[in-house]
Structures are given as structure tokens and as C-alpha cells.
Motif scaffolding. Structure first.
Motif, PDB file in Angstrom:
ATOM      1  N   GLN A   5     -26.741   8.408  -9.465  1.00 32.87           N
ATOM      2  CA  GLN A   5     -27.090  10.464  -9.815  1.00 32.87           C
ATOM      3  C   GLN A   5     -27.921  11.010 -10.243  1.00 32.87           C
ATOM      4  O   GLN A   5     -28.586  11.564 -10.179  1.00 32.87           O
ATOM      5  N   TRP A  12     -23.124   4.731  -7.214  1.00 33.31           N
ATOM      6  CA  TRP A  12     -22.578   4.740  -6.140  1.00 33.31           C
ATOM      7  C   TRP A  12     -23.037   4.355  -4.848  1.00 33.31           C
ATOM      8  O   TRP A  12     -24.584   4.443  -5.070  1.00 33.31           O
ATOM      9  N   GLU A  13     -22.136   4.382  -3.455  1.00 34.85           N
ATOM     10  CA  GLU A  13     -22.850   3.662  -3.201  1.00 34.85           C
ATOM     11  C   GLU A  13     -23.374   4.151  -1.835  1.00 34.85           C
ATOM     12  O   GLU A  13     -22.932   5.584  -1.870  1.00 34.85           O
ATOM     13  N   TRP A  29     -25.751   9.800   0.220  1.00 34.63           N
ATOM     14  CA  TRP A  29     -25.016   8.683  -0.143  1.00 34.63           C
ATOM     15  C   TRP A  29     -23.679   8.840   0.780  1.00 34.63           C
ATOM     16  O   TRP A  29     -23.324   9.759   2.107  1.00 34.63           O
TER      17      TRP A  29
END
Length: 57
Positions: A5, A12-13, A29
Motif C-alpha cells: 500500500q 496485501w493481496e 485490493w
């Protein structure tokens, strides 16, 4: 796909929506699809091994 991010944030996936000609990817996201699209360079992404979902919720 895993993406950051921000520079000091974890990965993060994310879901790949499409690629761009400049070797970057447009993503969203996985857990926050309403946050809109983000763009990341190929070098800033990580792959999730197939069938390896442990720890990804």
C-alpha cells in the motif's frame, strides 16, 4: 498477487485487472474492492504460490 500500500506498509493481496504497456499492472485490493484501482510496477509486486492461502484470510 501481493502489493504494498505504501513504502513502509506490508504486502496485501490484490487482484490484477489488466496490464499496461509500460510494464505496470492495474490492481484492486482483494479485501477492499471499493477502494478503487491502484497501479504498481512489476518490480513492486509479489506472487502468491498456487494452493498456498495460509495466512491470507
Amino acid at each position: 498477487m501481493l502489493a504494498c500500500q505504501g513504502q513502509m506498509e506490508g504486502r496485501w493481496e490484490a487482484v490484477v485487472l489488466y496490464t499496461k504497456a509500460n510494464d505496470s499492472f492495474v490492481l484492486r485490493w482483494h479485501d477492499f474492492p471499493d477502494d478503487g484501482e491502484i497501479t504498481r510496477a512489476r518490480k513492486d509486486l509479489g506472487l502468491i504460490p498456487p494452493n498456498s492461502r495460509e495466512g491470507l484470510g
